[in-house]
Design an enzyme around this catalytic site. Structure first.
Site, PDB file in Angstrom:
ATOM      1  N   CYS A  98       0.813  -1.393   0.029  1.00 12.38           N
ATOM      2  CA  CYS A  98      -0.041   0.090  -0.095  1.00 12.38           C
ATOM      3  C   CYS A  98       0.855   1.364  -0.073  1.00 12.38           C
ATOM      4  O   CYS A  98       1.208   1.738  -1.079  1.00 12.38           O
ATOM      5  CB  CYS A  98      -0.924   0.220   1.109  1.00 12.38           C
ATOM      6  SG  CYS A  98      -2.431   1.143   0.808  1.00 12.38           S
ATOM      7  N   HIS A 195      -3.480  -5.707   2.820  1.00 11.27           N
ATOM      8  CA  HIS A 195      -2.943  -5.731   4.085  1.00 11.27           C
ATOM      9  C   HIS A 195      -3.597  -7.179   4.689  1.00 11.27           C
ATOM     10  O   HIS A 195      -4.153  -7.742   3.972  1.00 11.27           O
ATOM     11  CB  HIS A 195      -3.620  -4.457   5.020  1.00 11.27           C
ATOM     12  CG  HIS A 195      -3.228  -3.218   4.643  1.00 11.27           C
ATOM     13  ND1 HIS A 195      -1.882  -2.829   4.735  1.00 11.27           N
ATOM     14  CD2 HIS A 195      -3.619  -2.311   3.707  1.00 11.27           C
ATOM     15  CE1 HIS A 195      -1.856  -1.550   4.599  1.00 11.27           C
ATOM     16  NE2 HIS A 195      -2.899  -1.195   3.579  1.00 11.27           N
TER      17      HIS A 195
HETATM   18  N1  GLN Z   1      -2.345   6.941   2.297  1.00 12.09           N
HETATM   19  C1  GLN Z   1      -2.508   6.052   1.284  1.00 12.09           C
HETATM   20  C2  GLN Z   1      -3.644   6.130   0.600  1.00 12.09           C
HETATM   21  O1  GLN Z   1      -4.702   6.373   1.220  1.00 12.09           O
HETATM   22  C3  GLN Z   1      -1.936   4.460   1.678  1.00 12.09           C
HETATM   23  C4  GLN Z   1      -2.880   3.964   2.485  1.00 12.09           C
HETATM   24  C5  GLN Z   1      -2.355   2.636   3.019  1.00 12.09           C
HETATM   25  O2  GLN Z   1      -1.280   2.206   2.969  1.00 12.09           O
HETATM   26  N2  GLN Z   1      -3.357   1.944   3.635  1.00 12.09           N
HETATM   27  O3  GLN Z   1      -3.874   5.671  -0.494  1.00 12.09           O
END
Ligand code: GLN
Length: 251
Positions: A98, A195
């Protein structure tokens, strides 16, 4: 005669202080445990901004984070860019989830229009949107079979010509709201939105990282895992149950 000492395998977790959400730390635990089960000595390193970069890095992993976490680590990540690009170029196995998946790409342009520059290991670009992509995800991947996880991101990622997707989503969004692709791969670098953590439910991905690392470092080919018994069930049964349950959850 003393028994042969297990061979060390160095796992570097990038920015666990700021980039480590929705269970991503589980990826480090899985690599540590599976390396030990395969008879290697896992040597775990955490790298946060300003730390000395570990001399040996056989596997690199990194997790997700809020936009603010991405801001916090960005300058340090750019400083490490040459080193990380060289490791990737040389074939080091990596798994970036992510927020770090986004920053292993060219850039992440947030909803407010500010650009968080990435290191361009992966030929991908990400744009923040008003639509958050949240929920359980199932991906069909040629190389790893079915990959199961959980996503929560505002950024939507477009793949460039240099990368392959990890697979196609059969549930959930993945890289963006419309392409049907999830994740990206270049050489042995994997980027993914999943995740959960990813590796406990997807041992095929964990073993890809481990097999690639021990092949590169020692010329070893990874044997079959003698799946340990965990209480009343074997690891294989437990993993399968977790996969079935996670894949059958509503989006
Ligand atoms: N901040 C980034 C987004 O919202 C990554 C989010 C995350 O790592 N879950 O796309």
């Amino acid at each position: 005669m003393s028994p042969v000492a297990p061979k060390p395998v160095h796992v570097v977790q990038l920015y666990p202080r700021d980039m480590n959400i929705y269970g991503d730390f589980g990826n480090a635990l899985v690599l540590k445990q599976r390396l030990a089960w395969y008879g290697y000595e896992p040597v775990m390193h955490s790298y946060d901004p300003g730390d000395e970069f570990p001399e040996q890095a056989d596997i690199l992993i990194g997790g997700g984070g809020q936009d603010s976490g991405q801001d916090t680590i960005q300058a340090d990540l750019l400083e490490c860019g040459d080193r990380l690009r060289a490791l990737a170029e040389a074939g080091t196995p990596m798994l970036m989830i992510c927020g770090l998946y986004q920053l292993f790409g060219h850039y992440f342009q947030t909803r407010s229009g500010s650009r968080i520059q990435g290191i361009g290991v992966l030929d991908v670009t990400t744009y923040g949107t008003d639509e958050r992509l949240i929920g359980n995800v199932v991906v069909e991947s040629e190389e790893f079979g079915r990959i199961i996880g959980y996503e929560n991101h505002s950024g939507q990622t477009r793949l460039g010509a240099e990368v392959q997707p990890l697979g196609r989503v059969s549930k959930g969004a993945g890289n963006d709201a419309d392409s049907g692709y999830e994740g990206a791969r270049w050489r042995n670098v994997l980027g993914s939105y999943l995740h959960g953590a990813l590796l406990p439910k997807n041992p095929a991905v964990a073993d890809f990282l481990i097999a690639t690392a021990v092949q590169r470092r020692y010329g070893d080919s990874l044997g079959a895992l003698d799946a340990p018994q965990l209480g009343p069930v074997s690891l294989t049964e437990l993993t399968e149950k977790a996969r079935v349950t996670a894949a059958s959850r509503p989006r």
